[in-house]
Enzyme design. Sequence first.
Site, PDB file in Angstrom:
ATOM      1  N   SER A   1      17.805 -49.056 -29.202  1.00  0.00           N
ATOM      2  CA  SER A   1      17.571 -48.206 -30.376  1.00  0.00           C
ATOM      3  C   SER A   1      17.123 -48.988 -31.602  1.00  0.00           C
ATOM      4  CB  SER A   1      18.843 -47.408 -30.715  1.00  0.00           C
ATOM      5  OG  SER A   1      19.933 -48.273 -30.974  1.00  0.00           O
TER       6      SER A   1
ATOM      7  N   THR B   1      18.981 -46.255 -23.761  1.00  0.00           N
ATOM      8  CA  THR B   1      19.831 -45.654 -24.782  1.00  0.00           C
ATOM      9  C   THR B   1      19.943 -44.161 -24.542  1.00  0.00           C
ATOM     10  OG1 THR B   1      17.927 -45.252 -26.227  1.00  0.00           O
ATOM     11  CG2 THR B   1      19.105 -47.331 -26.521  1.00  0.00           C
TER      12      THR B   1
ATOM     13  N   ASP C   1      29.401 -26.814 -31.327  1.00  0.00           N
ATOM     14  CA  ASP C   1      28.066 -27.137 -30.866  1.00  0.00           C
ATOM     15  C   ASP C   1      27.289 -25.825 -30.757  1.00  0.00           C
ATOM     16  OD1 ASP C   1      25.715 -27.805 -29.387  1.00  0.00           O
ATOM     17  OD2 ASP C   1      26.727 -29.591 -28.633  1.00  0.00           O
TER      18      ASP C   1
ATOM     19  N   ARG D   1      25.538 -41.331 -34.986  1.00  0.00           N
ATOM     20  CA  ARG D   1      24.512 -41.862 -35.866  1.00  0.00           C
ATOM     21  C   ARG D   1      25.068 -41.916 -37.285  1.00  0.00           C
ATOM     22  NH1 ARG D   1      22.592 -43.760 -32.033  1.00  0.00           N
ATOM     23  NH2 ARG D   1      20.513 -43.429 -31.104  1.00  0.00           N
TER      24      ARG D   1
ATOM     25  N   ASP E   1      31.759 -46.698 -36.190  1.00  0.00           N
ATOM     26  CA  ASP E   1      31.011 -47.645 -35.373  1.00  0.00           C
ATOM     27  C   ASP E   1      29.546 -47.665 -35.792  1.00  0.00           C
ATOM     28  OD1 ASP E   1      30.789 -49.441 -33.021  1.00  0.00           O
ATOM     29  OD2 ASP E   1      29.541 -47.829 -32.202  1.00  0.00           O
TER      30      ASP E   1
ATOM     31  N   GLU F   1      23.078 -48.936 -41.999  1.00  0.00           N
ATOM     32  CA  GLU F   1      23.111 -49.978 -40.982  1.00  0.00           C
ATOM     33  C   GLU F   1      21.725 -50.609 -40.843  1.00  0.00           C
ATOM     34  OE1 GLU F   1      23.508 -49.622 -36.181  1.00  0.00           O
ATOM     35  OE2 GLU F   1      24.968 -48.478 -37.358  1.00  0.00           O
TER      36      GLU F   1
ATOM     37  N   HIS G   1      28.535 -50.989 -34.096  1.00  0.00           N
ATOM     38  CA  HIS G   1      27.678 -50.164 -33.240  1.00  0.00           C
ATOM     39  C   HIS G   1      27.776 -50.608 -31.780  1.00  0.00           C
ATOM     40  CE1 HIS G   1      23.746 -47.579 -33.364  1.00  0.00           C
ATOM     41  NE2 HIS G   1      24.454 -47.335 -32.269  1.00  0.00           N
TER      42      HIS G   1
ATOM     43  N   GLY H   1      29.380 -47.888 -27.223  1.00  0.00           N
ATOM     44  CA  GLY H   1      28.888 -47.712 -25.858  1.00  0.00           C
ATOM     45  C   GLY H   1      28.710 -48.997 -25.085  1.00  0.00           C
ATOM     46  N   TYR H   2      29.209 -50.115 -25.620  1.00  0.00           N
ATOM     47  CA  TYR H   2      28.958 -51.415 -25.018  1.00  0.00           C
ATOM     48  C   TYR H   2      29.967 -51.783 -23.931  1.00  0.00           C
ATOM     49  CZ  TYR H   2      25.158 -53.121 -28.006  1.00  0.00           C
ATOM     50  OH  TYR H   2      23.951 -53.328 -28.619  1.00  0.00           O
TER      51      TYR H   2
END
Length: 355
Positions: free
Chosen positions: A45, A66, A146, A206, A229, A234, A251, A254-255
């Site tokens: 990203s 991503t 949502d 985001r 995060d 950023e 960030h 998701g790592y």
Amino acid sequence: MKIIADENLAFTDYFFAEFAEIQHKAGRTLTHVDVQDADALLVRSVTKVNHALIDQTKIQFVGSATIGTDHLDIPALEQQNIAWSNAAGCNAQAVAEYVITALLHLNIDLLEQEKAFTLAIVGLGNVGSRLAVMAQLLGWNVIGYDPYVQLAGIENLSFDELLKHANAISIHVPLTLSGEYPTQHLFNEAAFAAMKPSAILINSARGSVIQQSALMADIEKTKRQVVLDVFEFEPEIPEILLNMLALATPHIAGYSLEGKARGTQMIYEAFCRKFAYPASKQFESQLPSVAPYFEQQALNAALREHLTQIYDIAADDQQLRDCVQNGKVEQTAFDLLRKNYPLRREWAAHSGPKA
């Protein structure tokens, strides 16, 4: 064939070396000169894939390992007949586990709260739906907002109603600037005013979904526990903001090793479809085994005893804070943390539940 690949992608050589020469480069600083003679481009990203990067190149395929696509100028790609693919859902499990870990780090006794604790999820796509399942495994009450997705077993409220009832809110929406339901600055002064002062807020989606100035004013007023995060401006993060946060990470929600490997595999499969190659490789063959924390204990008991061994989120927080110089974390330090991040393992690797 030549492939330019972000140096932080996982297992790129394993998946792609048989097809092409691979050059590994820093994704944030890729230029037109870097990619002009490449046949394929593999990114994350941090790379803006737009006209300036791809015009008058040989590129036939762009793969982004991503979930999101806001860094891809899709009309520009399609205008030049460049095939593209992202990896939707590749790290959904890792992000969901990040949220659970953050909440339990702040209060491990949430493991005993069951329905007395209400987790609100904003965005019920790949990550939000996965988080909902995991939260229900822990016995928590789960509500959602949502406008596009309805999930069985999840009460879907209006945004205003969700804000009023939540003990914690976790954000999992893409960044959208227009349309009927734009998400930029969704959490603004009015949203914070509607939340319980005690409600925890977590953003691993985001940065600009939260209006930074409104967030800082709210924390100063309510002392709210906030976990970020991602950040509106950023990769530069002001020290004054960091000092207000309960947890801050660079960030990396998701790592996980599985998440990054899964993302690379997904764009490998799309690459093979584009160039008519057989796609026969699986990332699982490359993963080492780890301690089986969930093998002998129930989920809640194992998390209470082994949470830090499974994922030491406090260490990530401290490493980010240690990067502050001259009143802020700068891009170079932020990117270095991400580049050198020791990928954690997902719960399933420890014989945990598969949500």
